[in-house]
Design a protein around this motif. Structure first.
Motif, PDB file in Angstrom:
ATOM      1  N   PHE A  13       1.039  -0.955  -0.203  1.00 30.89           N
ATOM      2  CA  PHE A  13       0.418  -0.380   0.117  1.00 30.89           C
ATOM      3  C   PHE A  13       1.111   1.218  -0.386  1.00 30.89           C
ATOM      4  O   PHE A  13       1.262   1.307   0.835  1.00 30.89           O
ATOM      5  CB  PHE A  13      -1.006  -0.410   1.027  1.00 30.89           C
ATOM      6  N   PHE A  16       4.207   0.480   1.824  1.00 27.11           N
ATOM      7  CA  PHE A  16       4.045   0.589   2.980  1.00 27.11           C
ATOM      8  C   PHE A  16       3.584  -1.758   2.230  1.00 27.11           C
ATOM      9  O   PHE A  16       2.180  -1.260   1.995  1.00 27.11           O
ATOM     10  CB  PHE A  16       3.322  -0.094   3.541  1.00 27.11           C
ATOM     11  N   ALA A  18       2.343  -4.852   2.835  1.00 25.56           N
ATOM     12  CA  ALA A  18       1.227  -5.389   4.074  1.00 25.56           C
ATOM     13  C   ALA A  18       1.738  -6.944   4.233  1.00 25.56           C
ATOM     14  O   ALA A  18       0.957  -7.786   5.169  1.00 25.56           O
ATOM     15  CB  ALA A  18      -0.424  -4.685   3.557  1.00 25.56           C
ATOM     16  N   GLY A  39      -3.243  -5.644  12.147  1.00 26.48           N
ATOM     17  CA  GLY A  39      -2.078  -5.554  11.451  1.00 26.48           C
ATOM     18  C   GLY A  39      -0.795  -6.670  10.448  1.00 26.48           C
ATOM     19  O   GLY A  39      -0.382  -5.418  10.117  1.00 26.48           O
ATOM     20  N   ALA A  40      -1.218  -7.736  11.240  1.00 28.11           N
ATOM     21  CA  ALA A  40      -0.526  -8.326  10.454  1.00 28.11           C
ATOM     22  C   ALA A  40      -1.232  -8.825   8.831  1.00 28.11           C
ATOM     23  O   ALA A  40       0.484  -9.255   8.781  1.00 28.11           O
ATOM     24  CB  ALA A  40      -0.569  -9.880  11.230  1.00 28.11           C
ATOM     25  N   GLY A  41      -1.811  -8.144   8.391  1.00 22.74           N
ATOM     26  CA  GLY A  41      -1.987  -8.396   7.074  1.00 22.74           C
ATOM     27  C   GLY A  41      -3.181  -9.825   6.279  1.00 22.74           C
ATOM     28  O   GLY A  41      -3.054  -9.785   5.342  1.00 22.74           O
ATOM     29  N   LYS A  42      -4.168  -9.952   7.428  1.00 18.29           N
ATOM     30  CA  LYS A  42      -4.780 -11.637   7.870  1.00 18.29           C
ATOM     31  C   LYS A  42      -6.040 -10.628   6.620  1.00 18.29           C
ATOM     32  O   LYS A  42      -6.633 -11.600   5.366  1.00 18.29           O
ATOM     33  CB  LYS A  42      -5.811 -11.692   9.310  1.00 18.29           C
ATOM     34  N   SER A  43      -6.255  -9.777   7.201  1.00 18.94           N
ATOM     35  CA  SER A  43      -8.113  -8.923   6.221  1.00 18.94           C
ATOM     36  C   SER A  43      -7.486  -9.224   4.295  1.00 18.94           C
ATOM     37  O   SER A  43      -7.437  -9.392   3.666  1.00 18.94           O
ATOM     38  CB  SER A  43      -7.969  -7.884   6.482  1.00 18.94           C
ATOM     39  N   THR A  44      -6.103  -8.523   4.274  1.00 15.98           N
ATOM     40  CA  THR A  44      -5.165  -8.126   3.481  1.00 15.98           C
ATOM     41  C   THR A  44      -5.285  -9.678   2.019  1.00 15.98           C
ATOM     42  O   THR A  44      -5.716 -10.258   0.915  1.00 15.98           O
ATOM     43  CB  THR A  44      -3.762  -6.913   3.384  1.00 15.98           C
TER      44      THR A  44
HETATM   45  P1  ADP Z   1      -5.025  -7.376   9.954  1.00 14.96           P
HETATM   46  O1  ADP Z   1      -5.754  -7.783   9.668  1.00 14.96           O
HETATM   47  O2  ADP Z   1      -4.563  -8.656  10.316  1.00 14.96           O
HETATM   48  O3  ADP Z   1      -5.363  -6.425  11.405  1.00 14.96           O
HETATM   49  P2  ADP Z   1      -4.897  -6.145   7.189  1.00 14.96           P
HETATM   50  O4  ADP Z   1      -4.862  -6.570   6.356  1.00 14.96           O
HETATM   51  O5  ADP Z   1      -6.387  -5.153   8.070  1.00 14.96           O
HETATM   52  O6  ADP Z   1      -3.925  -6.643   9.059  1.00 14.96           O
HETATM   53  O7  ADP Z   1      -3.846  -5.081   7.007  1.00 14.96           O
HETATM   54  C1  ADP Z   1      -2.095  -4.936   7.249  1.00 14.96           C
HETATM   55  C2  ADP Z   1      -1.880  -3.791   7.416  1.00 14.96           C
HETATM   56  O8  ADP Z   1      -1.316  -3.046   6.196  1.00 14.96           O
HETATM   57  C3  ADP Z   1      -1.999  -3.110   8.744  1.00 14.96           C
HETATM   58  O9  ADP Z   1      -1.104  -2.072   8.667  1.00 14.96           O
HETATM   59  C4  ADP Z   1      -2.763  -1.706   7.758  1.00 14.96           C
HETATM   60  O10 ADP Z   1      -2.934  -0.518   8.114  1.00 14.96           O
HETATM   61  C5  ADP Z   1      -2.174  -1.224   6.105  1.00 14.96           C
HETATM   62  N1  ADP Z   1      -3.288  -1.994   5.487  1.00 14.96           N
HETATM   63  C6  ADP Z   1      -4.486  -3.103   5.155  1.00 14.96           C
HETATM   64  N2  ADP Z   1      -5.376  -2.109   4.216  1.00 14.96           N
HETATM   65  C7  ADP Z   1      -4.746  -0.220   3.474  1.00 14.96           C
HETATM   66  C8  ADP Z   1      -4.980   0.259   2.434  1.00 14.96           C
HETATM   67  N3  ADP Z   1      -5.858  -0.290   1.916  1.00 14.96           N
HETATM   68  N4  ADP Z   1      -4.250   1.109   2.478  1.00 14.96           N
HETATM   69  C9  ADP Z   1      -3.185   1.563   2.727  1.00 14.96           C
HETATM   70  N5  ADP Z   1      -3.163   0.371   4.427  1.00 14.96           N
HETATM   71  C10 ADP Z   1      -3.199  -0.534   4.698  1.00 14.96           C
END
Ligand code: ADP
Ligand code: ADP
Length: 238
Positions: A13, A16, A18, A39-44
């Motif tokens: 991103f 950064f 992710a 913030g580990a990247g699970k949702s991503t």
């Molecule tokens: P988790 O689900 O493990 O909490 P995420 O996958 O939501 O983690 O996020 C992983 C990292 O990527 C975090 O630091 C988050 O802030 C960043 N991130 C996620 N989506 C975006 C985005 N659309 N733009 C910028 N940073 C993002």
């Protein structure tokens, strides 16, 4: 081959990362938990697996397809085979439950039909059957926002049942629920996967629930895989 596969995936991103250098294979019928701090990247990772996000590096394969290489039409067809449930349910609050449950296959007309109170007998039957499977048959005609969180997650699960995908992804499916409701939803997910052979991948905070409901636990931290083990290999104290 694997039903889900990530090859050298990186997700940036801006500047950064992710996710970085993720290699992962998931076989059909596996139940996999993704655990790790916020913030580990699970949702991503979940978003990459259902094709709502495309990797900035590497390849994501699902159901034999490289998701970055598909026409919009083929992508939608592959996505029909991948059902996702979310922490905040992603339901349309002001619809009746029956319409939310059918939303997957009514598509963009569901809202319109609901506004006109249009219902086809087959849809009612399909929704009623799915709601019975998730334990709330009596909620068919309730407004979705009148239900408790646990009931709304059951509605989201019923919607996935109607979609009948090969793969079910769940992004923190119980993070908004109390412990008792959490266990009920987790039991439903596990039993559904066990009885139908559907692949299940879900992000979770609780390592105990991951262990009792999944076969395999993948630990993520700062965008990388820290461990990837059978759930029997983890002691409950970890
Ligand atoms: P988790 O689900 O493990 O909490 P995420 O996958 O939501 O983690 O996020 C992983 C990292 O990527 C975090 O630091 C988050 O802030 C960043 N991130 C996620 N989506 C975006 C985005 N659309 N733009 C910028 N940073 C993002
Ligand atoms: P979660 O509840 O899974 O931790 P978040 O609240 O972190 O989800 O993120 C919600 C949405 O915001 C997601 O679509 C995510 O991609 C996006 N997002 C997360 N972190 C950032 C960020 N640093 N910048 C922009 N978007 C982000």
């Amino acid at each position: 081959g694997p039903i889900l596969e990530l090859k050298q995936v990186g997700q940036w991103f801006g500047s950064f990362p992710a996710l970085a250098e993720i290699n992962l294979q998931i076989q059909a019928g596996e139940r996999v938990a993704l655990v790790g701090p916020s913030g580990a990247g699970k949702s991503t990772l979940i978003s990459l697996l259902n094709g709502t996000l495309f990797p900035t590096q590497g390849e994501v394969w699902a159901i034999g397809r490289n998701l970055s290489m598909l026409s919009p039409r083929t992508l939608r067809r592959v996505q029909q085979q991948i059902g996702t449930i979310y922490q905040r349910f992603h339901l349309v609050d002001n619809l009746r439950v029956v319409h939310n449950v059918n939303a997957g296959h009514l598509g963009r007309w569901s809202w319109f039909k609901s506004a006109l109170s249009l219902l086809w007998p087959l849809e009612v039957e399909v929704a009623a059957k799915a709601l019975t499977q998730v334990g709330i048959p009596e909620k068919l005609y309730d407004r979705t926002d009148q239900l408790s969180g646990g009931q709304q997650q059951r509605v989201a699960l019923a919607r996935v049942l109607v979609q009948n995908p090969t793969v079910i992804l769940a992004d923190e499916p119980i993070a908004s629920l109390d412990p008792e409701r959490s266990r009920e939803i987790m039991d439903l997910l596990r039993n559904l996967s066990q009885s139908t052979g559907k692949t299940l991948v879900m992000s979770l905070h609780s390592i105990e629930l991951a262990q009792s409901h999944c076969d395999r636990i993948i630990g993520l931290r700062q965008g990388q895989i820290l461990f990837d083990v059978p759930s029997t290999a983890i002691s409950p104290e970890m």
